[in-house]
Write a protein that holds these residues in place. Sequence first.
Motif, PDB file in Angstrom:
ATOM      1  N   ILE A   1      -4.281  -3.832   2.606  1.00 42.63           N
ATOM      2  CA  ILE A   1      -3.094  -3.083   2.187  1.00 42.63           C
ATOM      3  C   ILE A   1      -1.855  -3.917   2.513  1.00 42.63           C
ATOM      4  CG2 ILE A   1      -2.804  -1.871   4.378  1.00 42.63           C
ATOM      5  CD1 ILE A   1      -2.184  -0.205   1.010  1.00 42.63           C
ATOM      6  N   HIS A   2      -0.785  -3.736   1.768  1.00 44.78           N
ATOM      7  CA  HIS A   2       0.453  -4.452   2.052  1.00 44.78           C
ATOM      8  C   HIS A   2       1.087  -3.942   3.343  1.00 44.78           C
ATOM      9  CE1 HIS A   2       4.649  -5.848   1.549  1.00 44.78           C
ATOM     10  NE2 HIS A   2       4.099  -6.834   0.866  1.00 44.78           N
ATOM     11  N   LYS A   3       1.764  -4.844   4.047  1.00 46.69           N
ATOM     12  CA  LYS A   3       2.327  -4.522   5.364  1.00 46.69           C
ATOM     13  C   LYS A   3       3.310  -3.352   5.325  1.00 46.69           C
ATOM     14  CE  LYS A   3       5.991  -8.008   4.999  1.00 46.69           C
ATOM     15  NZ  LYS A   3       6.596  -9.226   5.614  1.00 46.69           N
ATOM     16  N   GLN A   4       4.019  -3.167   4.196  1.00 47.23           N
ATOM     17  CA  GLN A   4       5.014  -2.102   4.140  1.00 47.23           C
ATOM     18  C   GLN A   4       4.393  -0.714   4.038  1.00 47.23           C
ATOM     19  OE1 GLN A   4       8.570  -2.552   1.839  1.00 47.23           O
ATOM     20  NE2 GLN A   4       8.529  -4.779   1.964  1.00 47.23           N
ATOM     21  N   GLU A   5       3.069  -0.651   3.825  1.00 45.78           N
ATOM     22  CA  GLU A   5       2.432   0.659   3.715  1.00 45.78           C
ATOM     23  C   GLU A   5       1.229   0.809   4.640  1.00 45.78           C
ATOM     24  OE1 GLU A   5       1.852   1.840  -0.385  1.00 45.78           O
ATOM     25  OE2 GLU A   5       3.854   1.133  -0.929  1.00 45.78           O
ATOM     26  N   GLU A   6       1.110  -0.063   5.633  1.00 43.94           N
ATOM     27  CA  GLU A   6      -0.056   0.031   6.517  1.00 43.94           C
ATOM     28  C   GLU A   6      -0.082   1.352   7.289  1.00 43.94           C
ATOM     29  OE1 GLU A   6      -0.154  -2.506  10.073  1.00 43.94           O
ATOM     30  OE2 GLU A   6       1.768  -3.330   9.430  1.00 43.94           O
ATOM     31  N   LYS A   7       1.081   1.941   7.565  1.00 39.13           N
ATOM     32  CA  LYS A   7       1.127   3.208   8.298  1.00 39.13           C
ATOM     33  C   LYS A   7       0.938   4.418   7.389  1.00 39.13           C
ATOM     34  CE  LYS A   7       4.068   1.373  11.977  1.00 39.13           C
ATOM     35  NZ  LYS A   7       5.387   1.472  12.670  1.00 39.13           N
ATOM     36  N   TRP A   8       0.961   4.197   6.093  1.00 39.97           N
ATOM     37  CA  TRP A   8       0.848   5.308   5.150  1.00 39.97           C
ATOM     38  C   TRP A   8      -0.569   5.871   5.083  1.00 39.97           C
ATOM     39  CZ3 TRP A   8       4.141   5.281   0.135  1.00 39.97           C
ATOM     40  CH2 TRP A   8       5.461   4.874   0.423  1.00 39.97           C
ATOM     41  N   LEU A   9      -1.558   5.037   5.350  1.00 41.87           N
ATOM     42  CA  LEU A   9      -2.938   5.466   5.159  1.00 41.87           C
ATOM     43  C   LEU A   9      -3.272   6.710   5.968  1.00 41.87           C
ATOM     44  CD1 LEU A   9      -4.682   1.965   5.173  1.00 41.87           C
ATOM     45  CD2 LEU A   9      -4.417   3.502   3.210  1.00 41.87           C
ATOM     46  N   GLY A  10      -2.782   6.782   7.188  1.00 44.65           N
ATOM     47  CA  GLY A  10      -3.110   7.907   8.053  1.00 44.65           C
ATOM     48  C   GLY A  10      -2.051   8.975   8.145  1.00 44.65           C
ATOM     49  N   ASP A  11      -1.024   8.893   7.305  1.00 42.85           N
ATOM     50  CA  ASP A  11       0.112   9.818   7.394  1.00 42.85           C
ATOM     51  C   ASP A  11       0.285  10.564   6.074  1.00 42.85           C
ATOM     52  OD1 ASP A  11       2.593  11.084   7.568  1.00 42.85           O
ATOM     53  OD2 ASP A  11       3.462   9.478   8.791  1.00 42.85           O
ATOM     54  N   PRO A  12      -0.112  11.843   6.014  1.00 46.19           N
ATOM     55  CA  PRO A  12      -0.011  12.606   4.770  1.00 46.19           C
ATOM     56  C   PRO A  12       1.418  12.735   4.244  1.00 46.19           C
ATOM     57  CG  PRO A  12      -1.497  13.707   6.292  1.00 46.19           C
ATOM     58  CD  PRO A  12      -0.828  12.615   7.066  1.00 46.19           C
ATOM     59  N   ALA A  13       2.405  12.660   5.141  1.00 45.80           N
ATOM     60  CA  ALA A  13       3.790  12.739   4.682  1.00 45.80           C
ATOM     61  C   ALA A  13       4.178  11.481   3.917  1.00 45.80           C
ATOM     62  CB  ALA A  13       4.723  12.947   5.864  1.00 45.80           C
ATOM     63  N   LEU A  14       3.693  10.333   4.366  1.00 44.19           N
ATOM     64  CA  LEU A  14       4.019   9.075   3.710  1.00 44.19           C
ATOM     65  C   LEU A  14       3.168   8.838   2.470  1.00 44.19           C
ATOM     66  CD1 LEU A  14       4.447   6.740   6.836  1.00 44.19           C
ATOM     67  CD2 LEU A  14       6.256   7.595   5.321  1.00 44.19           C
ATOM     68  N   ASN A  15       1.861   9.134   2.542  1.00 43.28           N
ATOM     69  CA  ASN A  15       1.003   8.862   1.380  1.00 43.28           C
ATOM     70  C   ASN A  15       1.110   9.925   0.291  1.00 43.28           C
ATOM     71  OD1 ASN A  15      -1.041  10.943   1.920  1.00 43.28           O
ATOM     72  ND2 ASN A  15      -1.896   9.565   3.485  1.00 43.28           N
ATOM     73  N   GLY A  16       1.892  10.973   0.567  1.00 44.53           N
ATOM     74  CA  GLY A  16       2.202  11.948  -0.472  1.00 44.53           C
ATOM     75  C   GLY A  16       1.268  13.132  -0.556  1.00 44.53           C
ATOM     76  N   SER A  17       0.164  13.100   0.171  1.00 40.52           N
ATOM     77  CA  SER A  17      -0.792  14.210   0.057  1.00 40.52           C
ATOM     78  C   SER A  17      -0.217  15.500   0.623  1.00 40.52           C
ATOM     79  CB  SER A  17      -2.112  13.855   0.751  1.00 40.52           C
ATOM     80  OG  SER A  17      -1.920  13.498   2.105  1.00 40.52           O
ATOM     81  N   GLN A  18       0.764  15.403   1.495  1.00 37.69           N
ATOM     82  CA  GLN A  18       1.397  16.587   2.088  1.00 37.69           C
ATOM     83  C   GLN A  18       2.388  17.236   1.126  1.00 37.69           C
ATOM     84  OE1 GLN A  18       2.562  16.330   6.369  1.00 37.69           O
ATOM     85  NE2 GLN A  18       4.615  16.790   5.616  1.00 37.69           N
ATOM     86  N   LEU A  19       2.793  16.505   0.099  1.00 33.26           N
ATOM     87  CA  LEU A  19       3.849  16.978  -0.787  1.00 33.26           C
ATOM     88  C   LEU A  19       3.335  17.902  -1.888  1.00 33.26           C
ATOM     89  CD1 LEU A  19       5.815  13.623  -1.263  1.00 33.26           C
ATOM     90  CD2 LEU A  19       6.250  15.450   0.408  1.00 33.26           C
ATOM     91  N   PHE A  20       2.017  17.929  -2.096  1.00 29.44           N
ATOM     92  CA  PHE A  20       1.461  18.687  -3.211  1.00 29.44           C
ATOM     93  C   PHE A  20       0.537  19.777  -2.687  1.00 29.44           C
ATOM     94  CE2 PHE A  20       2.618  14.519  -4.700  1.00 29.44           C
ATOM     95  CZ  PHE A  20       3.225  14.768  -5.921  1.00 29.44           C
ATOM     96  N   MET A  21       0.808  21.018  -3.065  1.00 22.91           N
ATOM     97  CA  MET A  21       0.117  22.170  -2.479  1.00 22.91           C
ATOM     98  C   MET A  21      -1.382  22.159  -2.756  1.00 22.91           C
ATOM     99  SD  MET A  21       2.827  25.255  -3.231  1.00 22.91           S
ATOM    100  CE  MET A  21       1.648  26.471  -2.686  1.00 22.91           C
TER     101      MET A  21
END
Length: 211
Positions: A77-97
Amino acid sequence: MKWQQIPLGALQTNCYLVENPDRTCLIFDPGGEGNKLIHLLQDRKLKPIAIILTHAHFDHIGAVNVVREAYKIPVYIHKQEEKWLGDPALNGSQLFMHVEPIRANPADHIIKNEGTMKIGDFEFDVFHTPGHSPGSVSCYFAKDGFVISGDALFQGSIGRTDLPGGNHDQLLKSIHDKLLTLPEETYVLSGHGAVTTIGEEMDSNPFLNGF
């Protein structure tokens, strides 16, 4: 070298298998339905050696844990998104009901720079193509004439830029500087929808008028 497009998950995100004659393969963006993907790999007697993520939005990473565990293979994964994998707020899964929160385990390898990448017998160029998301990358297989563009460029469209970290002007610059400079006959394997070519999009993509 051959490639195969496999739409997976609720959003039918395109996963791609890129395979060599020896049946080893790379998996790009296993977005969901991990068991379905594993069964397909088994049926075709393919041997995955790595997972490469064009970016870390939820619909591109949903099957990462299942597939990685099944084959004991590394994730890139690219360095700018390495923390996104484990964070639903960053990876967007938290944004959709209707989407379950997705927490993928950390990547094994962080892509820090553009340039040529070698994984096993596979060799390709990595372009940083931000705009849809900050760490979006495109992977160009020059000898075989195709680029895996993630959600940067689609047939007749471009990636959305209204999610966290999106930037419309930056996306247009990425497409213009990194993708439209490729040979016009290059196949564009997008994250959603049909396969297109660089030439087709230069001629008819309404979002690219003026380039």
